[in-house]
Design a protein around this motif. Sequence first.
Motif, mmCIF file in Angstrom:
data_model
loop_
_atom_site.group_PDB
_atom_site.id
_atom_site.type_symbol
_atom_site.label_atom_id
_atom_site.label_comp_id
_atom_site.label_asym_id
_atom_site.label_seq_id
_atom_site.Cartn_x
_atom_site.Cartn_y
_atom_site.Cartn_z
ATOM 1 N N CYS A 68 -42.285 2.454 25.873
ATOM 2 C CA CYS A 68 -40.881 2.839 25.684
ATOM 3 C C CYS A 68 -40.803 4.167 24.935
ATOM 4 N N GLN A 69 -40.039 5.100 25.490
ATOM 5 C CA GLN A 69 -39.819 6.406 24.868
ATOM 6 C C GLN A 69 -38.321 6.599 24.664
ATOM 7 N N PRO A 70 -37.914 7.376 23.631
ATOM 8 C CA PRO A 70 -36.479 7.554 23.378
ATOM 9 C C PRO A 70 -35.805 8.431 24.429
ATOM 10 N N CYS A 71 -34.574 8.060 24.786
ATOM 11 C CA CYS A 71 -33.747 8.915 25.643
ATOM 12 C C CYS A 71 -33.294 10.143 24.853
ATOM 13 N N ASP A 72 -32.846 11.163 25.573
ATOM 14 C CA ASP A 72 -32.226 12.331 24.969
ATOM 15 C C ASP A 72 -31.055 11.893 24.088
ATOM 16 N N ASP A 73 -30.754 12.673 23.040
ATOM 17 C CA ASP A 73 -29.701 12.314 22.084
ATOM 18 C C ASP A 73 -28.349 12.065 22.744
ATOM 19 N N ASN A 74 -28.070 12.718 23.874
ATOM 20 C CA ASN A 74 -26.763 12.570 24.527
ATOM 21 C C ASN A 74 -26.656 11.330 25.413
ATOM 22 N N CYS A 75 -27.808 10.742 25.784
ATOM 23 C CA CYS A 75 -27.801 9.591 26.716
ATOM 24 C C CYS A 75 -27.660 8.273 25.947
ATOM 25 N N ALA A 76 -26.759 7.416 26.406
ATOM 26 C CA ALA A 76 -26.727 6.043 25.880
ATOM 27 C C ALA A 76 -27.848 5.232 26.515
ATOM 28 N N GLY A 121 -19.602 11.073 22.222
ATOM 29 C CA GLY A 121 -19.332 12.490 21.950
ATOM 30 C C GLY A 121 -19.437 13.366 23.188
ATOM 31 N N VAL A 122 -20.207 12.914 24.159
ATOM 32 C CA VAL A 122 -20.381 13.647 25.438
ATOM 33 C C VAL A 122 -20.244 12.616 26.562
ATOM 34 N N PRO A 123 -19.007 12.144 26.811
ATOM 35 C CA PRO A 123 -18.829 10.896 27.576
ATOM 36 C C PRO A 123 -18.983 10.992 29.083
ATOM 37 N N TYR A 124 -19.097 12.222 29.633
ATOM 38 C CA TYR A 124 -19.062 12.350 31.090
ATOM 39 C C TYR A 124 -20.442 12.637 31.661
ATOM 40 N N LEU A 125 -20.791 11.901 32.703
ATOM 41 C CA LEU A 125 -22.097 12.037 33.348
ATOM 42 C C LEU A 125 -21.978 12.933 34.573
ATOM 43 N N ILE A 126 -22.759 14.030 34.589
ATOM 44 C CA ILE A 126 -22.768 14.923 35.751
ATOM 45 C C ILE A 126 -23.617 14.264 36.832
ATOM 46 N N THR A 153 -26.945 16.152 38.180
ATOM 47 C CA THR A 153 -28.060 16.472 37.273
ATOM 48 C C THR A 153 -28.406 15.328 36.320
ATOM 49 N N HIS A 154 -27.536 14.315 36.237
ATOM 50 C CA HIS A 154 -27.717 13.182 35.310
ATOM 51 C C HIS A 154 -27.761 13.631 33.849
ATOM 52 N N LYS A 155 -27.048 14.725 33.556
ATOM 53 C CA LYS A 155 -26.871 15.180 32.172
ATOM 54 C C LYS A 155 -25.496 14.716 31.688
ATOM 55 N N CYS A 156 -25.324 14.650 30.371
ATOM 56 C CA CYS A 156 -24.045 14.249 29.781
ATOM 57 C C CYS A 156 -23.324 15.472 29.224
#
Length: 206
Positions: free
Chosen positions: A111-119, A134-139, A142-145
């Motif tokens: 198990c590795q941590p997700c990026d700070d923006n990903c739940a 804080g960054v609620p919308y998923l593109i 690109t699967h970025k928040c």
Amino acid sequence: VPNCPPGTWKNGNVCSNCNNNCATCSGSATTCTSCSGSLALSGTECVETCPVGTWKNGNICSNCHSTCATCNGGSNSDCLTCSGGLTLDPEFSTCDNGCDPGKYQDSGNTCQPCDDNCATCLTSPTNCLTCKSGVPYLIDTTHKCTNTCPDGTYLSGTSCLPCSNNCATCSGSATNCQTCPENQYLQNNICVSQCNVNYYISGDDC
């Protein structure tokens, strides 16, 4: 001989020396019951390094917890690697089925941590499945928040979905254009290469 002293064993009617690795032995010189120096007892053998599935507990090799393949202690939070296809969480040294939210399982079953923006995320830290508040919308592409959908996408629920290729920007749906690609003009929220009859070009609009 009633009792032989430590470091020897009862060999018929005489006390014979144990193997140098054994502090005590029984039945033969190499059947150790305790070890000398920093060696640890594994079964009836004294070893420098305990075998896989056990750990050096003082001068004895003790079994790892059943969830651990290798470990540095006897509890379920002392795992170094996992048994039976379980996944290692190195933050807690535990083995379980899958990872907690906010973590993903890498190719090494860890198990590795997700990026700070990903739940939540999948296969890599920045491949977000859901986003933090804080960054609620998923593109979608690109699967970025993000906290605002970028140009070329529109907000649908909590996802930024791509606009139609005809639109430079859009709103509410993929085909509801707000601005157009170069050399096209916006007419009734549709991008056209030339304005219809009874319309004239005004800037980028018909």
